[in-house]
Design an enzyme around this catalytic site. Structure first.
Site, short mmCIF file in Angstrom:
data_model
loop_
_atom_site.label_atom_id
_atom_site.label_comp_id
_atom_site.label_asym_id
_atom_site.label_seq_id
_atom_site.Cartn_x
_atom_site.Cartn_y
_atom_site.Cartn_z
CE LYS A 38 -4.02 1.64 2.56
NZ LYS A 38 -4.77 1.40 3.78
NE ARG A 152 -20.97 14.50 5.04
CZ ARG A 152 -21.55 15.43 4.27
NH1 ARG A 152 -22.83 15.34 4.00
NH2 ARG A 152 -20.86 16.43 3.76
CE LYS A 202 -17.37 9.98 14.49
NZ LYS A 202 -16.18 9.61 13.79
N GLY A 251 -34.69 4.87 3.82
CA GLY A 251 -33.90 3.96 2.99
C GLY A 251 -33.98 2.54 3.52
CB CYS A 258 -19.08 5.47 11.07
SG CYS A 258 -17.61 5.73 10.08
NE ARG A 326 -15.07 -0.41 5.88
CZ ARG A 326 -14.24 0.52 6.36
NH1 ARG A 326 -13.59 0.30 7.49
NH2 ARG A 326 -14.08 1.66 5.73
C1 UGA Z 1 -20.90 8.94 9.34
C2 UGA Z 1 -21.23 10.37 9.83
O1 UGA Z 1 -22.21 10.97 8.97
C3 UGA Z 1 -19.97 11.24 9.80
O2 UGA Z 1 -20.27 12.53 10.34
C4 UGA Z 1 -18.90 10.56 10.67
O3 UGA Z 1 -17.69 11.29 10.68
C5 UGA Z 1 -18.61 9.16 10.12
O4 UGA Z 1 -19.83 8.41 10.14
C6 UGA Z 1 -17.58 8.51 10.99
O5 UGA Z 1 -17.89 8.17 12.13
O6 UGA Z 1 -16.42 8.45 10.59
P1 UGA Z 1 -20.56 7.79 6.96
O7 UGA Z 1 -20.51 6.50 7.70
O8 UGA Z 1 -19.55 8.07 5.91
O9 UGA Z 1 -20.49 9.04 7.98
O10 UGA Z 1 -21.96 7.83 6.24
P2 UGA Z 1 -23.30 8.69 6.35
O11 UGA Z 1 -23.34 9.67 5.26
O12 UGA Z 1 -23.52 9.17 7.73
O13 UGA Z 1 -24.37 7.55 6.04
C7 UGA Z 1 -24.59 6.48 6.97
C8 UGA Z 1 -25.75 5.64 6.53
O14 UGA Z 1 -26.98 6.36 6.65
C9 UGA Z 1 -25.67 5.18 5.08
O15 UGA Z 1 -26.06 3.84 4.99
C10 UGA Z 1 -26.63 6.12 4.36
O16 UGA Z 1 -27.14 5.60 3.19
C11 UGA Z 1 -27.69 6.31 5.43
N1 UGA Z 1 -28.51 7.53 5.27
C12 UGA Z 1 -27.94 8.75 5.40
C13 UGA Z 1 -29.85 7.42 5.01
O17 UGA Z 1 -30.41 6.30 4.90
N2 UGA Z 1 -30.61 8.56 4.88
C14 UGA Z 1 -30.06 9.80 5.01
O18 UGA Z 1 -30.83 10.80 4.90
C15 UGA Z 1 -28.70 9.90 5.27
#
Ligand code: UGA
Length: 437
Positions: A38, A152, A202, A251, A258, A326
């Site tokens: 990597k 995100r 967090k 959804g 996360c 994941r």
């Molecule tokens: C999440 C948090 O949003 C970030 O702020 C945080 O930093 C990150 O975890 C982390 O702990 O590192 P992430 O896991 O990248 O970010 O994804 P999200 O955008 O939060 O989505 C999470 C899940 O919720 C996905 O499956 C997404 O499809 C779902 N989701 C999100 C919905 O079903 N509806 C929505 O309106 C938004």
């Protein structure tokens, strides 16, 4: 002087984004990873993580001499002023975070850290970890700071460079201020606090987001049963500034690397201190149930049974803009479908290999070919622009189950397809409402 010498340990999503973005802010960054291949790829400017803008930032940082990649933490920390720990903290037994990687890095570098340097926990770690790392370090001259990331996936670079807030926690105020100063150019609101509070921010934030999503998925289900339209309901709710429009999209359930991990971890922590966090447990249970509700909808669309039915899945990643599988709700739904005997073909713009039980093909039309039911599981923008008349010709059945309410129902109807969304009253129970209530 603003520019600092920084070591970043771990080049996963968080580490690579942190390293590349800090270099773009003018710092000199050395990123370390144990994976030799990597590191070699990164040195050649190759980034395998699908993250908009990241490869460009890595290449720019290297060309400008501000970003280097080395093998092993000890090769990175020799003259570092600040050492960021960005190693994985996977879910361990019973849901608590597994800190083995953090512990092994500390054991490796503890005697090498320059006098007066700072160790920063960037990975999501349980409340109390900064204190625990401090105990393992046994270096009174090296403070341990918690500086959680709020990136995100899919917008990590943008989120890093345009943060809603910077949170820095340390029981030694001066160390927290020095870490906060690394981000001064971003001009973001900054919360300076103690280490435990920063760690708690967090978890409290991610669990709140999960709770918001489970709530909205439950509201969507009710809307469906009552003949209401969740899209209008969430729009109406979201104009209330205390609620806000974001994270109100129903959804197939929330997933990713996360939210599932962090909800479990906070539940464990709560139990360990004797608090029954039933609200969080219900948030998780609602999410598990959501997948079953989606499967029931697909079963109904496929004519009441799944055995032997061909289901074409559009989207496998846990959300659009990433190739991360994941804890993907799409895969959880796929597994339930397969358990009932469905044959699964899937397409995802970011995935080019078969994933457990799903034959992955190279375009959406191939996934739809001969499908009894087509199901949208991830909200990739390109799915909106598909040629629906071609899909209607290719598919055996005519129902498209859109678990993200992502498509334009009229566009599908115009091409002879039946659109089933989530929470938008396809069952039309509204007609019988007077009898139901
Ligand atoms: C999440 C948090 O949003 C970030 O702020 C945080 O930093 C990150 O975890 C982390 O702990 O590192 P992430 O896991 O990248 O970010 O994804 P999200 O955008 O939060 O989505 C999470 C899940 O919720 C996905 O499956 C997404 O499809 C779902 N989701 C999100 C919905 O079903 N509806 C929505 O309106 C938004």
């Amino acid at each position: 002087m603003f520019a600092r010498r920084i070591a970043v340990i771990g080049t996963g999503y968080v580490g690579l984004t942190t390293g590349a973005c800090l270099a773009s802010l003018g710092h000199h960054v050395v990123c370390a990873d144990v994976d030799v291949a990597k590191v070699q790829r990164l040195r050649a400017g190759q980034v395998t993580i699908l993250e908009p803008g990241l490869a460009e930032l890595v290449q720019e940082g290297q060309a400008g001499g501000r970003l280097e990649f080395v093998v092993g933490a000890s090769a990175a920390v020799g003259d570092a002023e600040v050492v960021f720990l960005c190693v994985p903290t996977p879910m361990g037994q019973g849901g608590a975070a597994d800190l083995a990687a953090v512990e092994s890095v500390i054991a490796e570098v503890r005697t090498m850290l320059p006098v007066g340097s700072i160790v920063v926990n960037k990975s999501t770690v349980p409340v109390g970890t900064a204190a625990r790392v401090s105990g393992l370090l046994k270096r009174k001259d090296v403070p341990v700071v918690s500086n959680p990331e709020f990136l995100r996936e899919g917008t990590a670079v943008h989120d890093f460079l345009n943060p809603d807030r910077i949170v820095v926690g340390c029981d030694i105020q001066d160390a927290a201020e020095r870490v906060a100063a690394l981000y001064a150019r971003l001009g973001a609101p900054t919360v300076l606090t103690d280490a435990a509070s920063a760690e708690m921010v967090k978890y409290a934030a991610n669990c709140f987001l999960a709770m918001k999503l489970s709530y909205v998925n439950a509201v969507a289900e009710l809307c469906e049963r009552l003949g209401a339209d969740v899209a209008d309901v969430t729009e109406g709710m979201g104009y209330d500034r205390r609620i806000g429009q974001s994270f109100l999209q129903p959804g197939p359930g929330w997933g990713g690397s996360c939210l599932p991990k962090d909800t479990q971890a906070l539940l464990q922590v709560a139990a360990a201190v004797g608090y029954d966090f039933s609200l969080l447990q219900a948030t998780i249970d609602t999410n598990t149930h959501q997948r079953q509700l989606i499967v029931a909808k697909i079963r109904e669309a496929a004519g009441g049974r799944l055995r032997g039915r061909r289901i074409g899945l559009l989207g496998l990643a846990f959300k659009a803009g990433t190739n991360d599988l994941r804890d993907s709700p799409a895969l959880a739904v796929a597994e339930l479908l397969r358990a009932e005997g469905a044959e699964l073909t899937g397409y995802d713009p970011g995935i080019d290999r078969d994933v457990d039980g799903v034959r992955v093909v190279s375009d959406a039309y191939e996934a739809a070919k001969d499908a009894d039911t087509v199901v949208v599981l991830t909200e990739w923008p390109e799915f909106r622009g598909l040629d629906w008349s071609r899909i209607n010709e290719l598919a055996a059945g005519s129902v498209v189950v859109d678990t993200r309410n992502h498509l334009d129902p009229d566009a599908l109807r115009r091409h002879g397809l039946t659109w089933w969304g989530v929470g938008r009253g396809h069952l039309d129970l509204g007609q019988d409402l007077a009898a139901v209530i």
